[in-house]
Design an enzyme around this catalytic site. Sequence first.
Site, PDB file in Angstrom:
ATOM      1  CB  SER A  80       0.121 -10.202  -4.606  1.00 35.10           C
ATOM      2  OG  SER A  80      -0.400  -9.484  -4.923  1.00 35.10           O
ATOM      3  CE1 TYR A 144      -0.528 -10.738  -0.017  1.00 35.71           C
ATOM      4  CE2 TYR A 144       1.130  -8.927   0.608  1.00 35.71           C
ATOM      5  CZ  TYR A 144       0.706 -10.179  -0.288  1.00 35.71           C
ATOM      6  OH  TYR A 144       1.523 -11.084  -0.504  1.00 35.71           O
TER       7      TYR A 144
END
Length: 336
Positions: A80, A144
């Site tokens: 993340s 991401y």
Amino acid sequence: MDKKRILVPGGAGYIGAHTVAALAAAGVETVVVDNLSTGFLEALPPEARFYQGDIRDKDFLDSVFEKERIHGVIHFAAFSQVGESMADPLKYYDNNLHGTRVLLSAMVDHGVKHIVFSSTAAVYGEPRHIPIQEGDPTEPTNAYGATKLAMENMMAWCARAYGLSYVSLRYFNACGAQKGGAIGEAHNPETHLIPLILQVPNGQRSHICIFGTDYPTRDGTCLRDYIHVMDLAQAHLLAMEYLLSGGKSDVFNLGNGVGFTVKEVIAAAEAVVGQKIPAQEAPRRPGDPAQLVASSQKARAILGWEPHHSGIEEILQDAWAWHRSHPRGYQSCARR
Ligand code: UDP
């Protein structure tokens, strides 16, 4: 969710562990799968059953699904970090997308129909208007966000083809910690604003850098919607209940609907810790939109979700209780 058993891949990570704590508090049986690449065993309550392994390993997943009768999956296992995703996008496609593909195929093979999973405000990219609604354009500005959007699309096709139902939760800025400071945020390296700010009063850094002071916001610094991790955790329970009671697949934003600038967060932290936090102006961080604020009307209306810890002071107090008592994160504790 009484008598249901929930599989939580990535349950030893920050938002995962807070959700496992909320599930345990609600008396839900929880089975955590985590490769511990970024998660911590010490973050898990004793009630949670734990299997160490990687979601990309189908044999491993099959063995867990065979041992445990699973009714639903709450999926957190993913990388993340925006910056890292830009430097090494294949690492993100492998873990986030390929990992989810393997997990979904294990669910299909074992007849498990319901999945709630972590998505992100990063799927929107630079918003056209504030607050952001779920139907707004999704144009991620970093790898991401692109992998999370691709995961959402994969879920949608799998729902059609295999009769799965899913809820995608698009988090804005997760922060804070469980009341009492037993679990909290711990990343290595740390890149998030609030933990970095609190490293100053913890004596671990001399100052905080402000990434960009020329954004079109009220004080020139980036504006974000900071949402307490326990409010996020509660949304996962509600989403799973919704799916188990026949709710249809859907996507929900999770935020408070109020934005704070970087300078405002620093000032609020100074008030909470009772000392000055020196700040230095630094260049913009690539990929950062000027402002991200959620409309969470849909989650309120359909899931019945309501944030209960929305004040920035409360968020910072809870974060500070954790960081102050765990200056080296989980390295200084053993709960299992
Ligand atoms: N930020 C900052 N200094 C830092 C870390 C973050 O000014 O040392 C800013 C960052 O540019 C963003 C906001 O704080 O505007 C929140 O960043 P964070 O990494 O916590 O979350 P993100 O918004 O990237 O999910």
